[in-house]
Motif scaffolding. Structure first.
Motif, PDB file in Angstrom:
ATOM      1  N   SER A  18      17.976 -10.852   2.291  1.00  0.00           N
ATOM      2  CA  SER A  18      17.662 -10.071   3.467  1.00  0.00           C
ATOM      3  C   SER A  18      17.279  -8.681   3.001  1.00  0.00           C
ATOM      4  O   SER A  18      16.785  -8.507   1.898  1.00  0.00           O
ATOM      5  CB  SER A  18      18.887 -10.027   4.397  1.00  0.00           C
ATOM      6  OG  SER A  18      19.994  -9.515   3.718  1.00  0.00           O
ATOM      7  N   THR A  22      13.820  -3.571   6.095  1.00  0.00           N
ATOM      8  CA  THR A  22      14.583  -3.114   7.245  1.00  0.00           C
ATOM      9  C   THR A  22      15.281  -1.791   6.936  1.00  0.00           C
ATOM     10  O   THR A  22      15.536  -1.459   5.791  1.00  0.00           O
ATOM     11  CB  THR A  22      15.640  -4.163   7.636  1.00  0.00           C
ATOM     12  OG1 THR A  22      16.537  -4.347   6.531  1.00  0.00           O
ATOM     13  CG2 THR A  22      14.992  -5.497   7.966  1.00  0.00           C
ATOM     14  N   THR A  23      15.599  -1.071   7.996  1.00  0.00           N
ATOM     15  CA  THR A  23      16.297   0.204   7.799  1.00  0.00           C
ATOM     16  C   THR A  23      17.791   0.000   7.607  1.00  0.00           C
ATOM     17  O   THR A  23      18.439   0.764   6.906  1.00  0.00           O
ATOM     18  CB  THR A  23      16.071   1.123   9.003  1.00  0.00           C
ATOM     19  OG1 THR A  23      16.504   0.453  10.199  1.00  0.00           O
ATOM     20  CG2 THR A  23      14.595   1.478   9.131  1.00  0.00           C
ATOM     21  N   LEU A  27      20.655  -5.996   7.677  1.00  0.00           N
ATOM     22  CA  LEU A  27      19.648  -6.671   8.488  1.00  0.00           C
ATOM     23  C   LEU A  27      18.861  -7.654   7.640  1.00  0.00           C
ATOM     24  O   LEU A  27      18.892  -7.617   6.415  1.00  0.00           O
ATOM     25  CB  LEU A  27      18.715  -5.650   9.137  1.00  0.00           C
ATOM     26  CG  LEU A  27      19.400  -4.633  10.051  1.00  0.00           C
ATOM     27  CD1 LEU A  27      18.368  -3.686  10.657  1.00  0.00           C
ATOM     28  CD2 LEU A  27      20.196  -5.335  11.149  1.00  0.00           C
ATOM     29  N   GLY A  28      18.142  -8.541   8.286  1.00  0.00           N
ATOM     30  CA  GLY A  28      17.369  -9.560   7.594  1.00  0.00           C
ATOM     31  C   GLY A  28      17.708 -10.931   8.138  1.00  0.00           C
ATOM     32  O   GLY A  28      18.046 -11.086   9.310  1.00  0.00           O
ATOM     33  N   TYR A  47      15.738 -13.327  12.105  1.00  0.00           N
ATOM     34  CA  TYR A  47      15.508 -12.186  11.219  1.00  0.00           C
ATOM     35  C   TYR A  47      15.751 -10.911  12.027  1.00  0.00           C
ATOM     36  O   TYR A  47      14.976 -10.551  12.911  1.00  0.00           O
ATOM     37  CB  TYR A  47      14.091 -12.198  10.661  1.00  0.00           C
ATOM     38  CG  TYR A  47      13.871 -11.149   9.587  1.00  0.00           C
ATOM     39  CD1 TYR A  47      14.071 -11.452   8.251  1.00  0.00           C
ATOM     40  CD2 TYR A  47      13.510  -9.844   9.916  1.00  0.00           C
ATOM     41  CE1 TYR A  47      13.905 -10.494   7.265  1.00  0.00           C
ATOM     42  CE2 TYR A  47      13.344  -8.879   8.938  1.00  0.00           C
ATOM     43  CZ  TYR A  47      13.537  -9.211   7.622  1.00  0.00           C
ATOM     44  OH  TYR A  47      13.389  -8.254   6.644  1.00  0.00           O
ATOM     45  N   LEU A  48      16.861 -10.247  11.730  1.00  0.00           N
ATOM     46  CA  LEU A  48      17.199  -8.993  12.400  1.00  0.00           C
ATOM     47  C   LEU A  48      16.564  -7.823  11.665  1.00  0.00           C
ATOM     48  O   LEU A  48      16.567  -7.778  10.443  1.00  0.00           O
ATOM     49  CB  LEU A  48      18.714  -8.809  12.444  1.00  0.00           C
ATOM     50  CG  LEU A  48      19.502  -9.846  13.244  1.00  0.00           C
ATOM     51  CD1 LEU A  48      20.979  -9.480  13.247  1.00  0.00           C
ATOM     52  CD2 LEU A  48      18.982  -9.950  14.664  1.00  0.00           C
ATOM     53  N   GLY A  49      16.052  -6.889  12.428  1.00  0.00           N
ATOM     54  CA  GLY A  49      15.380  -5.738  11.840  1.00  0.00           C
ATOM     55  C   GLY A  49      13.893  -5.764  12.089  1.00  0.00           C
ATOM     56  O   GLY A  49      13.188  -4.790  11.820  1.00  0.00           O
ATOM     57  N   ALA A  50      13.381  -6.883  12.578  1.00  0.00           N
ATOM     58  CA  ALA A  50      11.990  -6.945  13.011  1.00  0.00           C
ATOM     59  C   ALA A  50      11.900  -6.225  14.361  1.00  0.00           C
ATOM     60  O   ALA A  50      12.918  -5.865  14.962  1.00  0.00           O
ATOM     61  CB  ALA A  50      11.550  -8.398  13.133  1.00  0.00           C
ATOM     62  N   GLU A  53      14.136  -9.619  17.999  1.00  0.00           N
ATOM     63  CA  GLU A  53      14.921 -10.625  17.308  1.00  0.00           C
ATOM     64  C   GLU A  53      14.031 -11.844  17.088  1.00  0.00           C
ATOM     65  O   GLU A  53      13.839 -12.675  17.968  1.00  0.00           O
ATOM     66  CB  GLU A  53      16.176 -10.972  18.105  1.00  0.00           C
ATOM     67  CG  GLU A  53      17.191  -9.837  18.097  1.00  0.00           C
ATOM     68  CD  GLU A  53      18.445 -10.182  18.870  1.00  0.00           C
ATOM     69  OE1 GLU A  53      18.420 -11.186  19.599  1.00  0.00           O
ATOM     70  OE2 GLU A  53      19.427  -9.443  18.749  1.00  0.00           O
ATOM     71  N   ARG A 284      16.696  -5.594  -1.351  1.00  0.00           N
ATOM     72  CA  ARG A 284      15.357  -5.208  -0.926  1.00  0.00           C
ATOM     73  C   ARG A 284      14.330  -5.799  -1.882  1.00  0.00           C
ATOM     74  O   ARG A 284      14.599  -6.007  -3.068  1.00  0.00           O
ATOM     75  CB  ARG A 284      15.192  -3.692  -0.807  1.00  0.00           C
ATOM     76  CG  ARG A 284      16.210  -3.047   0.147  1.00  0.00           C
ATOM     77  CD  ARG A 284      15.778  -1.649   0.542  1.00  0.00           C
ATOM     78  NE  ARG A 284      16.725  -0.994   1.413  1.00  0.00           N
ATOM     79  CZ  ARG A 284      16.821  -1.181   2.725  1.00  0.00           C
ATOM     80  NH1 ARG A 284      16.040  -2.063   3.313  1.00  0.00           N
ATOM     81  NH2 ARG A 284      17.696  -0.507   3.444  1.00  0.00           N
ATOM     82  N   GLN A 319      13.588   1.364   0.694  1.00  0.00           N
ATOM     83  CA  GLN A 319      12.968   0.268   1.428  1.00  0.00           C
ATOM     84  C   GLN A 319      11.732  -0.277   0.715  1.00  0.00           C
ATOM     85  O   GLN A 319      11.343  -1.422   0.951  1.00  0.00           O
ATOM     86  CB  GLN A 319      12.581   0.721   2.837  1.00  0.00           C
ATOM     87  CG  GLN A 319      13.785   0.937   3.738  1.00  0.00           C
ATOM     88  CD  GLN A 319      13.393   1.526   5.072  1.00  0.00           C
ATOM     89  OE1 GLN A 319      13.677   2.677   5.354  1.00  0.00           O
ATOM     90  NE2 GLN A 319      12.730   0.730   5.881  1.00  0.00           N
TER      91      GLN A 319
END
Length: 510
Positions: A18, A22-23, A27-28, A47-50, A53, A284, A319
């Motif tokens: 992940s 993402t910040t 997340l991921g 995938y969280l952070g896009a 959701e 990352r 990132q």
């Protein structure tokens, strides 16, 4: 699905990378579920952070072949933790946290409107749902109580897929909350059958006891036997350090794939022509050509961002990639060492080893070129130092031991060591502390113990869902411009060793 296939995929899924662009630190890809239907393996998650959701679905007929996996079919997930379920009439459903049910088109990702089918038993955060059909009932297994010490598993059933669902009177069906067990946070479970028809369960759990202070391996996946008689509710064996139940299959390495096996030690020399082992991962996505096997060993091109980075700075946040490669801490007690060929030419070029949870929680021992202090005869002339420092800006358990976290520490590299390879080592003194040391390859027997740090610094904090990575890094600490560091500063690793020295499974017996 064979038991060996399941074990292999379990390890791969729970280590899905992940943290790409993402910040956030966690997340991921989240909570991946694997299913097998009509000869095809499916992996589904969110995938969280896009921007939203985004649900993703991957398929393969050969899970051992990385190139056989499809590109992602995406869908607009209404929540997290999606599962897949094929009903007898051919319809395919996804059940998500909430707990909601939707039909899903596996080719397009199209979804029907979500329907709430159960609210759980009243505990917070009903999530992680899985559907099964057995003996005329639809069984719905969910996680409740949050992911910390109140984590638990509950179950309900219905004769219709959309309910109403009857809650099991003895819920939670699995938990260690309110106990003094060494394994805590038991929850987010799934059930499956082996090739002989026996039922098993897996869940997440954290070793460390109810004090919940030292758990640098984070949430681990545990396996337990399940008894499920016809027409009855399943009986899940309680999670303990030692359990009895169904016989495990004979150990074998006669399976496809390129390994290595999760319990194997790392014995890597990065000889020319070899590949970077598949159990080594990044935090990352690294910049192109940052890692390669060369005649001098594994080359790590330094990143401008150091392991911490600067939040909000697009160039130095990390990132865009970190000069870091590591492996998961898979043992309570271990020894890790690498031989570094590192000859920096610019101030702030650094390479070293780290116990890394996230960019906000890590412990590092680096070799760094710095301007010497005012007491030096060559004032402001650069020289090599060992630098031991910790980052623990986010913690769940505030340390109570004086000097924890330890202050940054710099120690001059002895002149007789400079110009040769230096071995850096991380070793667990016990389940609560790491020791960092250095030694020159040119002087057998010489060694320096540089620092000791508490495992509390990489337990929870900004990485409550993940365990620590043990690895090696290279950075120029922000020098240079754009995405490039100043010339020089490449790190070469030609000996990498990780050995598990022991697993603690009980606060009493060890």
């Amino acid at each position: 699905m064979s038991f060996q296939v399941f074990q292999y995929m379990l390890l791969r899924i729970f280590s899905i990378g992940s943290f790409a662009g993402t910040t956030g630190q966690q997340l991921g890809h989240y909570a991946a579920t694997i299913r097998h239907h009509d000869g095809v393996f499916y992996v589904i998650c969110v995938y969280l952070g896009a921007p939203a959701e985004t649900g993703v679905l991957y398929t393969s007929k050969n899970p051992y072949d990385e190139s056989a996996w499809s590109d992602a079919v995406t869908f607009n997930a209404s929540s997290i933790d999606p599962d897949l379920f094929w009903d007898d009439d051919g319809k395919v459903y996804s059940v998500l946290s909430g707990i909601t049910l939707q039909e899903i088109n596996l080719k397009t990702g199209d979804l029907s409107e979500p329907v709430n089918i159960w609210n759980g038993t009243g505990a917070v955060y009903p999530e992680g749902p899985h559907l099964y059909k057995k003996d005329g009932f639809y069984y719905l297994l969910i996680a409740e109580g949050g992911t910390e010490l109140n984590h638990s598993v509950s179950i309900a059933r219905s004769t219709k897929i959309q309910g109403p669902y009857e809650s099991y009177e003895n819920n939670p069906i699995l938990t260690n909350r309110g106990t003094d067990e060494y394994f805590q946070t038991v929850g987010h479970a799934d059930l499956f059958q082996d090739g002989d028809g026996r039922w098993w369960g897996i869940s997440l759990a954290t070793r460390g006891g109810p004090s919940w202070k030292f758990y640098p391996m984070g949430r681990e996946t545990v396996l337990f036997p399940v008894t499920w008689e016809r027409g009855q509710w399943p009986v899940l064996e309680r999670v303990r350090g030692q359990m009895s139940g169904w016989p495990l299959p004979s150990r074998t390495r006669n399976i496809p794939g390129q390994g290595p096996f999760n319990s194997d030690p790392d014995v890597y020399d990065f000889r020319l022509g070899s590949q970077i082992p598949r159990n080594l991962v990044h935090f990352r996505v690294p910049a192109k050509d940052s890692f390669s096997v060369t005649p001098k060993g594994l080359r790590i091109v330094p990143s401008r961002s150091n392991l911490t980075g600067i939040p909000g700075n697009s160039l130095l946040s990390g990132q865009n990639g970190l000069g870091f490669i590591g492996r998961r801490q898979t043992d309570t007690l271990f020894t890790y060492s690498v031989d570094l060929d590192f000859n920096p030419i610019s101030v702030d070029q650094e390479a070293g080893v780290t116990v890394f949870l996230t960019q906000m929680n890590h412990i590092d021992l680096g070799i760094v070129l710095l301007n010497s202090d005012s007491s030096s005869k060559n004032h402001q002339s650069p020289r090599l130092y060992f630098r031991f420092r910790t980052e623990a800006s986010t913690m769940d358990n505030i340390p109570v031991i004086p000097g924890n976290p330890p202050p940054p520490k710099t120690v001059p590299v002895p002149h007789s060591w400079i110009g040769g390879k230096i071995r850096l080592q991380v070793k667990t003194l016990n389940e609560t502390h790491y020791e960092f040391s250095a030694m020159p390859l040119s002087i057998p027997g010489a060694a320096m113990k540089i620092g000791i740090a508490s495992a509390q610094l990489v337990s929870g904090g900004s990485g409550t869902f993940v365990g620590s990575l043990i690895g090696t890094y290279a950075t120029c600490n922000g020098a240079g411009s754009a995405s490039k560091c100043p010339d020089g500063g490449n790190l070469y690793v030609n000996r990498w060793r990780y050995t598990g020295d022991g697993q603690i499974i009980s606060a009493i017996d060890g």
